[in-house]
Write a protein that holds these residues in place. Structure first.
Motif, PDB file in Angstrom:
ATOM      1  N   THR A  26       0.823  -1.186  -0.008  1.00 56.91           N
ATOM      2  CA  THR A  26       0.024  -0.037   0.040  1.00 56.91           C
ATOM      3  C   THR A  26       0.920   1.232  -0.102  1.00 56.91           C
ATOM      4  O   THR A  26       0.333   2.284  -0.452  1.00 56.91           O
ATOM      5  CB  THR A  26      -0.865  -0.088   1.231  1.00 56.91           C
ATOM      6  OG1 THR A  26      -0.259  -0.100   2.291  1.00 56.91           O
ATOM      7  CG2 THR A  26      -2.029  -1.098   1.263  1.00 56.91           C
ATOM      8  N   GLU A  27       2.050   1.101   0.339  1.00 57.53           N
ATOM      9  CA  GLU A  27       3.144   2.169   0.515  1.00 57.53           C
ATOM     10  C   GLU A  27       4.411   1.860   0.208  1.00 57.53           C
ATOM     11  O   GLU A  27       4.704   0.561   0.148  1.00 57.53           O
ATOM     12  CB  GLU A  27       2.954   3.119   1.635  1.00 57.53           C
ATOM     13  CG  GLU A  27       3.210   1.990   3.014  1.00 57.53           C
ATOM     14  CD  GLU A  27       3.192   2.868   4.169  1.00 57.53           C
ATOM     15  OE1 GLU A  27       3.384   2.442   5.137  1.00 57.53           O
ATOM     16  OE2 GLU A  27       2.402   4.157   4.208  1.00 57.53           O
ATOM     17  N   GLU A  28       5.360   2.620  -0.072  1.00 54.14           N
ATOM     18  CA  GLU A  28       6.725   2.316  -0.316  1.00 54.14           C
ATOM     19  C   GLU A  28       7.373   1.664   1.077  1.00 54.14           C
ATOM     20  O   GLU A  28       7.348   2.148   1.985  1.00 54.14           O
ATOM     21  CB  GLU A  28       7.563   3.514  -0.717  1.00 54.14           C
ATOM     22  CG  GLU A  28       8.998   3.212  -1.287  1.00 54.14           C
ATOM     23  CD  GLU A  28       9.207   2.332  -2.559  1.00 54.14           C
ATOM     24  OE1 GLU A  28      10.040   1.867  -2.872  1.00 54.14           O
ATOM     25  OE2 GLU A  28       7.929   2.632  -3.357  1.00 54.14           O
ATOM     26  N   PRO A  29       8.153   0.194   0.657  1.00 56.91           N
ATOM     27  CA  PRO A  29       8.635  -0.251   1.975  1.00 56.91           C
ATOM     28  C   PRO A  29       9.783   0.402   2.488  1.00 56.91           C
ATOM     29  O   PRO A  29      10.596   1.200   1.927  1.00 56.91           O
ATOM     30  CB  PRO A  29       8.886  -1.671   1.560  1.00 56.91           C
ATOM     31  CG  PRO A  29       9.028  -1.387  -0.021  1.00 56.91           C
ATOM     32  CD  PRO A  29       8.265  -0.304  -0.523  1.00 56.91           C
ATOM     33  N   PRO A  30       9.952   0.202   3.922  1.00 57.61           N
ATOM     34  CA  PRO A  30      11.141   1.015   4.403  1.00 57.61           C
ATOM     35  C   PRO A  30      12.359   0.433   4.076  1.00 57.61           C
ATOM     36  O   PRO A  30      12.358  -0.758   3.385  1.00 57.61           O
ATOM     37  CB  PRO A  30      11.068   0.782   5.809  1.00 57.61           C
ATOM     38  CG  PRO A  30      10.221  -0.475   6.074  1.00 57.61           C
ATOM     39  CD  PRO A  30       9.106  -0.488   4.837  1.00 57.61           C
ATOM     40  N   THR A  31      13.433   0.999   3.993  1.00 57.57           N
ATOM     41  CA  THR A  31      14.628   0.351   3.517  1.00 57.57           C
ATOM     42  C   THR A  31      15.400  -0.305   4.710  1.00 57.57           C
ATOM     43  O   THR A  31      16.367  -1.221   4.404  1.00 57.57           O
ATOM     44  CB  THR A  31      15.763   1.480   3.350  1.00 57.57           C
ATOM     45  OG1 THR A  31      15.982   2.382   4.552  1.00 57.57           O
ATOM     46  CG2 THR A  31      15.278   2.539   2.208  1.00 57.57           C
ATOM     47  N   VAL A  32      14.934  -0.418   5.833  1.00 60.48           N
ATOM     48  CA  VAL A  32      15.397  -1.115   6.944  1.00 60.48           C
ATOM     49  C   VAL A  32      14.068  -1.532   7.898  1.00 60.48           C
ATOM     50  O   VAL A  32      13.246  -0.916   8.067  1.00 60.48           O
ATOM     51  CB  VAL A  32      16.440  -0.615   7.885  1.00 60.48           C
ATOM     52  CG1 VAL A  32      16.818  -1.520   9.209  1.00 60.48           C
ATOM     53  CG2 VAL A  32      17.617  -0.160   7.060  1.00 60.48           C
TER      54      VAL A  32
END
Length: 212
Positions: free
Chosen positions: A119-125
């Motif tokens: 639903t949204e951009e995933p986090p980098t960590v």
């Protein structure tokens, strides 16, 4: 009362048609056409197998996630290589998760979110819970495990398989139905009717061929 005729309510002796029970499903299968029955059984078993396999795999993922959340070792993982498959018929977004555990690098592609995608951009960590006995197995913070990218991880397949099972069962049922070709029942003539018709026909013949 004079002239009263009692109609028997029970079938006459020797007539066992009323006492014959309906044929069982096994008897109907023996008399059924083999090809439609085999096709129906194959479709029925395939649909049930597919639906139960998805349910079993979903249960496996659920129990695995609960176990790793309670017993896993928490580490930080890097998230990269998001892949959007929504426009290619896949309908699922995936990401690659990589982490180090006891000096060894592990990396696996998992679902980005639910089966419908991110639903949204995933986090980098993100955090992951690693199985200490099998470090290649983990539970990610988004709720997906290392084996979440699999064809059986889809709730929509259960109704699809059940529809196939119903279709297969219908094919078997129709193939075992007895042949009910309609036949015309003979015309019931009342007593004395044939005699009256013969008498009328005889009178007409006498009128056409009078004796000299």
């Amino acid at each position: 009362m004079p002239g009263r005729v009692d109609v028997p309510t029970n079938p006459p002796e020797g007539d066992d048609t009323a006492a014959i029970p309906p044929p069982s499903i096994l008897a109907r299968l023996r008399r059924a056409r083999r090809s439609p029955v085999l096709l129906g059984v194959a479709v029925l078993l395939a649909g049930l197998t597919y639906a139960t396999s998805i349910a079993s795999y979903k249960w496996h993922l659920h129990t695995k996630a609960e176990r790793l959340r309670a017993e896993g070792v928490q580490v930080q993982a890097d998230v990269s290589a998001r892949r959007d498959n929504s426009g290619r018929g896949g309908g699922t977004d995936t990401i690659r998760v990589g982490y180090d555990y006891e000096g060894v690098r592990y990396s696996e592609r998992i679902l980005c979110g639910s089966a419908g995608g991110c639903t949204e951009e995933p986090p980098t960590v993100m955090r992951v819970w690693v199985d200490p006995e099998h470090p290649e197995e983990f539970l990610a913070e988004n709720g997906n495990t290392d084996d979440s990218v699999f064809v059986l991880n889809a709730w929509g397949g259960i109704p699809f398989g059940l529809v196939f099972a119903v279709v297969g069962g219908g094919l078997v049922w129709v193939a075992t139905l007895p042949d009910r070709t309609p036949t015309r029942a003979p015309v019931q003539r009342g007593p004395g009717r044939d005699r009256v018709r013969r008498t009328v026909s005889a009178r007409r013949r006498r009128r056409r061929n009078p004796r000299s």
